[in-house]
Design a protein around this motif. Structure first.
Motif, PDB file in Angstrom:
ATOM      1  N   GLY A  60     -12.270  14.916  -5.494  1.00  0.00           N
ATOM      2  CA  GLY A  60     -12.525  14.005  -4.358  1.00  0.00           C
ATOM      3  C   GLY A  60     -13.677  12.826  -4.839  1.00  0.00           C
ATOM      4  O   GLY A  60     -14.029  12.024  -4.180  1.00  0.00           O
TER       5      GLY A  60
ATOM      6  N   PHE B  22       0.813  -1.347  -0.044  1.00  0.00           N
ATOM      7  CA  PHE B  22       0.089   0.125   0.145  1.00  0.00           C
ATOM      8  C   PHE B  22       0.846   1.381   0.037  1.00  0.00           C
ATOM      9  O   PHE B  22       0.701   2.251   0.688  1.00  0.00           O
ATOM     10  CB  PHE B  22      -0.929   0.219   1.143  1.00  0.00           C
ATOM     11  N   LYS B  23       1.854   1.203  -0.871  1.00  0.00           N
ATOM     12  CA  LYS B  23       2.743   2.475  -0.801  1.00  0.00           C
ATOM     13  C   LYS B  23       2.010   3.648  -1.378  1.00  0.00           C
ATOM     14  O   LYS B  23       1.815   4.583  -0.830  1.00  0.00           O
ATOM     15  CB  LYS B  23       3.812   2.081  -1.786  1.00  0.00           C
ATOM     16  N   SER B  24       1.038   3.336  -2.270  1.00  0.00           N
ATOM     17  CA  SER B  24       0.032   4.284  -2.766  1.00  0.00           C
ATOM     18  C   SER B  24      -1.373   3.755  -3.202  1.00  0.00           C
ATOM     19  O   SER B  24      -1.143   2.448  -3.326  1.00  0.00           O
ATOM     20  CB  SER B  24       0.689   5.344  -3.791  1.00  0.00           C
ATOM     21  N   VAL B  25      -2.568   4.192  -2.978  1.00  0.00           N
ATOM     22  CA  VAL B  25      -3.654   3.314  -3.424  1.00  0.00           C
ATOM     23  C   VAL B  25      -3.749   3.760  -4.709  1.00  0.00           C
ATOM     24  O   VAL B  25      -4.331   5.054  -5.068  1.00  0.00           O
ATOM     25  CB  VAL B  25      -4.962   3.973  -2.175  1.00  0.00           C
ATOM     26  N   ASP B  26      -3.734   2.926  -5.681  1.00  0.00           N
ATOM     27  CA  ASP B  26      -3.914   3.256  -6.951  1.00  0.00           C
ATOM     28  C   ASP B  26      -5.380   2.991  -7.459  1.00  0.00           C
ATOM     29  O   ASP B  26      -5.950   2.376  -6.681  1.00  0.00           O
ATOM     30  CB  ASP B  26      -2.834   2.173  -7.770  1.00  0.00           C
TER      31      ASP B  26
ATOM     32  N   SER C 196      -8.298   1.130  -8.680  1.00  0.00           N
ATOM     33  CA  SER C 196      -8.573  -0.366  -8.456  1.00  0.00           C
ATOM     34  C   SER C 196      -9.675  -0.823  -9.678  1.00  0.00           C
ATOM     35  O   SER C 196     -10.682  -0.215  -9.956  1.00  0.00           O
ATOM     36  CB  SER C 196      -9.214  -0.258  -7.048  1.00  0.00           C
ATOM     37  N   PRO C 197      -9.281  -2.082 -10.234  1.00  0.00           N
ATOM     38  CA  PRO C 197     -10.191  -2.575 -11.038  1.00  0.00           C
ATOM     39  C   PRO C 197     -11.312  -3.433 -10.594  1.00  0.00           C
ATOM     40  O   PRO C 197     -11.189  -4.126  -9.524  1.00  0.00           O
ATOM     41  CB  PRO C 197      -9.205  -3.360 -11.773  1.00  0.00           C
ATOM     42  N   ARG C 198     -12.238  -3.181 -11.264  1.00  0.00           N
ATOM     43  CA  ARG C 198     -13.617  -4.328 -11.043  1.00  0.00           C
ATOM     44  C   ARG C 198     -13.607  -5.017 -12.441  1.00  0.00           C
ATOM     45  O   ARG C 198     -13.457  -4.522 -13.464  1.00  0.00           O
ATOM     46  CB  ARG C 198     -14.590  -3.572 -10.834  1.00  0.00           C
TER      47      ARG C 198
ATOM     48  N   THR D 120     -11.663   2.201 -11.022  1.00  0.00           N
ATOM     49  CA  THR D 120     -11.969   3.182 -10.050  1.00  0.00           C
ATOM     50  C   THR D 120     -11.096   3.842  -9.537  1.00  0.00           C
ATOM     51  O   THR D 120     -10.189   3.454  -9.069  1.00  0.00           O
ATOM     52  CB  THR D 120     -13.168   2.704  -8.918  1.00  0.00           C
ATOM     53  N   ASP D 121     -11.335   5.234  -9.575  1.00  0.00           N
ATOM     54  CA  ASP D 121     -10.347   6.152  -8.996  1.00  0.00           C
ATOM     55  C   ASP D 121     -10.815   7.388  -8.603  1.00  0.00           C
ATOM     56  O   ASP D 121     -11.916   7.877  -8.670  1.00  0.00           O
ATOM     57  CB  ASP D 121      -9.117   6.563 -10.065  1.00  0.00           C
ATOM     58  N   ARG D 122     -10.057   8.299  -7.666  1.00  0.00           N
ATOM     59  CA  ARG D 122     -10.668   9.488  -6.906  1.00  0.00           C
ATOM     60  C   ARG D 122     -10.088  10.446  -7.951  1.00  0.00           C
ATOM     61  O   ARG D 122      -9.079  10.739  -8.322  1.00  0.00           O
ATOM     62  CB  ARG D 122     -10.319   9.539  -5.773  1.00  0.00           C
TER      63      ARG D 122
ATOM     64  N   VAL E 182      -8.402  -9.814  -9.501  1.00  0.00           N
ATOM     65  CA  VAL E 182      -8.078  -8.525  -9.400  1.00  0.00           C
ATOM     66  C   VAL E 182      -6.586  -8.523  -9.936  1.00  0.00           C
ATOM     67  O   VAL E 182      -6.218  -7.431 -10.750  1.00  0.00           O
ATOM     68  CB  VAL E 182      -8.329  -7.898  -8.024  1.00  0.00           C
TER      69      VAL E 182
END
Lengths: 227, 148
Positions: free
Chosen positions: B127, B19-23, B25-27, B121-123, B75
Motif C-alpha cells: 500500500g 478509469f478501467k483501472s488506475v495505472d 501515474s507519470p510526473r 508513481t504507483d502503489r 501527462v
C-alpha cells in the motif's frame, strides 16, 4: 422534441463547447493559434446558425487537422466526444434523406448511453473499484486532483467507497432511464452534476461542456423510439 | 490518409473505458544544465499543483483552464512516450517545459540546456507509494525551443 429542434440545440451547445476549447488554445503556441483561430470563427457562425452544413464541414476539417497536429486527442475523452458529436451532426446535416439523418443522430444518442454503461461496467467488475481502493488511488497518486489538499480525500476510505459505488451504480443503471421521460431528465441532470464534480475535482472542464452537447440527441431518441 | 483514419476511428467508435483501472501515474520533471555534458543537480516537477484551490478558482476554471489542460496533455505525452516512444511526444514535452520556464523564470535565470525525465508513481503490495524513473531525455538546447 423534433429532429430539427434537437439538431439545433446540439449545434448551439457544441458551438459553445468549441468556443471555450478554442479560446484556451489562443493563449498557446502560434501553430495552435492558426488552427484554433478559424475554429473559433466557425464556432461563432455555428452558434448563430449561419451556413450551418458548410460550417460543420469546415469544423470537421479542422478537427482532423487537430488530430494530426497532436497525433491524437489533445484532451483525451473530451476531444473524442467533440469529434463524435461533430461527425454525427455533420452527417445529419448532409445526408439526403431524413431517415439517414435520424440514423446519424441516433448513433450519437446510442454512444451516449453506451459510454455511461461501459464506464460503469468496466469498473464494477474490477475488485479494486468495488473495494474503494481504485478511487483512493485516483486521489492519492493520479495526475488528476487539482490541488494537493484534495489528495487528503484518499484518507477517507468510507466516503470514497460510497462515492465509487454511487458512480458505478449510476453508470450501469443509466440505460434504464430510457423507459421514462422523468427518469431520463433526472439521469441527465445527475450525469451533468457528475461531470461538474469531475471538472471541479480533476479540472476536466471540457468534458462537462461537450457531454452536455450530446444530451439533446438522447432526449430526441427517447421520444422518437421509446415513448 | 491511413494514419489519420487510425486517429479518427477511436473517436467514431470509442471504447469509453474511463478509469478501467488506475495505472501508474507519470510526473514530468525537468532540470537545467550549463553544458550538454553536465549532470542534473536538481529536478523540479513540471507545473506542480497548488496546495489549495478556492471554490471561486474552480468555478473560473470551468470556462478558462488552458494551463491545466496543457498539463494533462503533457501527462498524455508522457504516457505515449512510455508506450510508443516518438519524437513528437518528446518535442511536445520539451516545448511546453521551455515555454513555461520562459514565462515564469526571471530573465537570465535560464541555463542553456534542458533535460526532462518521467517519474511514475504507483502503489506497491504493502500500500506504500513507490516511484520509478522510466525515461530520461538527452539534454536539449533551450534557445528557440518554445517557438519551434
Amino acid at each position: 422534441m423534433s429532429l430539427e429542434l434537437a439538431l439545433r440545440t446540439t449545434e448551439i451547445l457544441l458551438a459553445f463547447a468549441f468556443l471555450q476549447q478554442s479560446a484556451e488554445h489562443l493563449a498557446g503556441f502560434r501553430n495552435e493559434q492558426v488552427i484554433y483561430g478559424p475554429r473559433l470563427l466557425l464556432s461563432g457562425l455555428l452558434l448563430f446558425g449561419i451556413a450551418t452544413p458548410w460550417v460543420l464541414l469546415g469544423l470537421l476539417g479542422l478537427g482532423l487537422l487537430i488530430l494530426q497536429r497532436f497525433q491524437g486527442p489533445y484532451n483525451g475523452g473530451s476531444d473524442k466526444m467533440s469529434l463524435l458529436v461533430l461527425c454525427c451532426l455533420t452527417a445529419a446535416r448532409w445526408l439526403p434523406s431524413e431517415q439517414w439523418q435520424e440514423y446519424a443522430f441516433a448513433y450519437l444518442a446510442g454512444q451516449l448511453v453506451i459510454c455511461y454503461f461501459i464506464s460503469g461496467q468496466v469498473k464494477i467488475v474490477n475488485p479494486e473499484w468495488r473495494s474503494g481502493r481504485a478511487l483512493q488511488d485516483v486521489f492519492r497518486f493520479s495526475a488528476y486532483p487539482v490541488s494537493e489538499d484534495l489528495r487528503g480525500l484518499a484518507d477517507r476510505p468510507r466516503l470514497l467507497w460510497a462515492m465509487g459505488w454511487a458512480v458505478m451504480l449510476f453508470e450501469v443503471l443509466f440505460p434504464l432511464a430510457l423507459f421514462s421521460r422523468e427518469a431520463l431528465v433526472l439521469a441527465l441532470f445527475t450525469a451533468a452534476l457528475f461531470h461538474l464534480a469531475n471538472a471541479c475535482l480533476f479540472g476536466l472542464n471540457r468534458f462537462f461542456w461537450i457531454w452536455l452537447a450530446a444530451y439533446p440527441s438522447l432526449l430526441w431518441l427517447q421520444e422518437r423510439v421509446v415513448l | 490518409m491511413l494514419p489519420l483514419l487510425n486517429l479518427l476511428l477511436p473517436a467514431l467508435i470509442p471504447s469509453w473505458r474511463f478509469f478501467k483501472s488506475v495505472d501508474p501515474s507519470p510526473r514530468v520533471e525537468w532540470a537545467m544544465l550549463a553544458a550538454a555534458t553536465g549532470v542534473a543537480a536538481q529536478w523540479h516537477e513540471f507545473r506542480a499543483r497548488p496546495q489549495y484551490l478556492t471554490p471561486w478558482a474552480m468555478a473560473c476554471r470551468m470556462l478558462w483552464n488552458p494551463r491545466w489542460n496543457e498539463t494533462l496533455f503533457v501527462v498524455s505525452c508522457a504516457e505515449r512516450l512510455t508506450l510508443t516512444p516518438s519524437s513528437h511526444s518528446q518535442q511536445e514535452i520539451l516545448r511546453r517545459i521551455s515555454a513555461e520556464l520562459e514565462r515564469t523564470l526571471p530573465p537570465g535565470a535560464c541555463l542553456p540546456y534542458l533535460q526532462f525525465r518521467l517519474v511514475f508513481t504507483d502503489r506497491n503490495e504493502d500500500g506504500r507509494l513507490v516511484k520509478a524513473v522510466t525515461y530520461q531525455s538527452d539534454p536539449f538546447l533551450i534557445a528557440g525551443m518554445a517557438s519551434a
